[in-house]
Design a protein around this motif. Sequence first.
Motif, PDB file in Angstrom:
ATOM      1  N   VAL A 171      46.423  34.625  49.569  1.00 28.78           N
ATOM      2  CA  VAL A 171      47.784  34.305  49.142  1.00 28.78           C
ATOM      3  C   VAL A 171      47.914  34.366  47.621  1.00 28.78           C
ATOM      4  CG1 VAL A 171      49.454  32.407  49.006  1.00 28.78           C
ATOM      5  CG2 VAL A 171      48.401  32.988  51.191  1.00 28.78           C
ATOM      6  N   ASP A 172      46.873  33.994  46.904  1.00 27.66           N
ATOM      7  CA  ASP A 172      46.939  33.974  45.444  1.00 27.66           C
ATOM      8  C   ASP A 172      46.372  35.226  44.789  1.00 27.66           C
ATOM      9  OD1 ASP A 172      48.149  31.382  45.205  1.00 27.66           O
ATOM     10  OD2 ASP A 172      46.238  30.545  45.853  1.00 27.66           O
ATOM     11  N   ASP A 173      45.950  36.222  45.580  1.00 31.68           N
ATOM     12  CA  ASP A 173      45.454  37.477  45.000  1.00 31.68           C
ATOM     13  C   ASP A 173      46.589  38.171  44.266  1.00 31.68           C
ATOM     14  OD1 ASP A 173      43.045  36.948  46.233  1.00 31.68           O
ATOM     15  OD2 ASP A 173      43.263  38.494  47.772  1.00 31.68           O
ATOM     16  N   ASP A 174      46.302  38.688  43.082  1.00 29.41           N
ATOM     17  CA  ASP A 174      47.295  39.426  42.312  1.00 29.41           C
ATOM     18  C   ASP A 174      47.074  40.910  42.566  1.00 29.41           C
ATOM     19  OD1 ASP A 174      49.006  40.609  40.529  1.00 29.41           O
ATOM     20  OD2 ASP A 174      48.255  39.552  38.768  1.00 29.41           O
ATOM     21  N   VAL A 175      47.834  41.465  43.510  1.00 29.24           N
ATOM     22  CA  VAL A 175      47.641  42.866  43.889  1.00 29.24           C
ATOM     23  C   VAL A 175      48.108  43.823  42.800  1.00 29.24           C
ATOM     24  CG1 VAL A 175      47.739  42.389  46.354  1.00 29.24           C
ATOM     25  CG2 VAL A 175      49.828  42.987  45.138  1.00 29.24           C
ATOM     26  N   GLU A 179      42.185  46.786  36.984  1.00 34.84           N
ATOM     27  CA  GLU A 179      40.763  46.724  37.286  1.00 34.84           C
ATOM     28  C   GLU A 179      40.089  45.689  36.377  1.00 34.84           C
ATOM     29  OE1 GLU A 179      36.914  49.693  37.310  1.00 34.84           O
ATOM     30  OE2 GLU A 179      38.921  50.531  37.299  1.00 34.84           O
ATOM     31  N   GLY A 180      39.320  44.803  36.991  1.00 36.03           N
ATOM     32  CA  GLY A 180      38.621  43.769  36.234  1.00 36.03           C
ATOM     33  C   GLY A 180      39.429  42.502  36.026  1.00 36.03           C
ATOM     34  N   ASP A 181      40.739  42.553  36.342  1.00 37.14           N
ATOM     35  CA  ASP A 181      41.590  41.386  36.131  1.00 37.14           C
ATOM     36  C   ASP A 181      42.020  40.723  37.435  1.00 37.14           C
ATOM     37  OD1 ASP A 181      41.621  41.822  33.379  1.00 37.14           O
ATOM     38  OD2 ASP A 181      43.342  43.164  33.519  1.00 37.14           O
ATOM     39  N   GLY A 182      41.771  41.372  38.553  1.00 38.04           N
ATOM     40  CA  GLY A 182      42.289  40.892  39.823  1.00 38.04           C
ATOM     41  C   GLY A 182      41.262  40.159  40.655  1.00 38.04           C
ATOM     42  N   ALA A 183      41.720  39.770  41.839  1.00 41.25           N
ATOM     43  CA  ALA A 183      40.851  39.090  42.792  1.00 41.25           C
ATOM     44  C   ALA A 183      41.200  39.571  44.186  1.00 41.25           C
ATOM     45  CB  ALA A 183      41.042  37.584  42.699  1.00 41.25           C
ATOM     46  N   TYR A 184      40.209  39.543  45.065  1.00 49.20           N
ATOM     47  CA  TYR A 184      40.407  39.842  46.478  1.00 49.20           C
ATOM     48  C   TYR A 184      39.869  38.663  47.261  1.00 49.20           C
ATOM     49  CZ  TYR A 184      39.984  41.848  51.100  1.00 49.20           C
ATOM     50  OH  TYR A 184      40.084  42.060  52.437  1.00 49.20           O
ATOM     51  N   LEU A 185      40.740  38.044  48.071  1.00 49.87           N
ATOM     52  CA  LEU A 185      40.399  36.821  48.813  1.00 49.87           C
ATOM     53  C   LEU A 185      39.853  35.762  47.874  1.00 49.87           C
ATOM     54  CD1 LEU A 185      38.884  38.385  52.054  1.00 49.87           C
ATOM     55  CD2 LEU A 185      41.198  37.511  51.687  1.00 49.87           C
TER      56      LEU A 185
END
Length: 189
Positions: A171-175, A179-185
């Motif tokens: 829910v809080d992943d920033d799609v 690159e290098g700034d995001g999160a997955y799960l």
Amino acid sequence: ELYSDVLYALRGGGFDDRDAYLAAPSDEKDAAKARRFREALWAALHATRLNVVRPVGASFAHLGTTRELLAMLTRPSPFRAPLGLSPRSRCLAPPPGDGDAWGVVLNGVVDKAPPAGAVVEHSVLGEATVGAGGLASCVRELPPGFSVPPRCLLQQVQLVDGRFVCVLLGVDDDVKAGEGDGAYLGRPW
């Protein structure tokens, strides 16, 4: 930014001059890549006129993230009452027990009511469940016992050939992160 690039490419969308559109500032670090993308958008879209209709009494609400959508659907918000949004609409779901706080089911079928803060929309879950603060969207079928993890989004999309693709995100992943700034799960990538 994709939305702006698409909007500006339409005739009447903000740029009448192709060169000015191509030279406008971009979030893309690779200027040549941004230019190729915008050239393709301009060629595909500029013949189409931008038209906007705003019915009397209408308002606009932009929900840009999964977190914002969940908050709007599961908590009191300035959009729910005026839009007449109900936590249950066009659904087959068991009734909540006395004092139970449970989630939202919109145009869905569930054997077990989702927990508070969770949303099932346009889905047939049957025995599958959604964890607290999670979202199931356009899911047609899941195996019995399957559970969308808490604070996760599961979306199912049917391809032209009939196969399905599932997307699972936190829910809080920033799609939109680079690159290098995001999160997955919730884990940095």
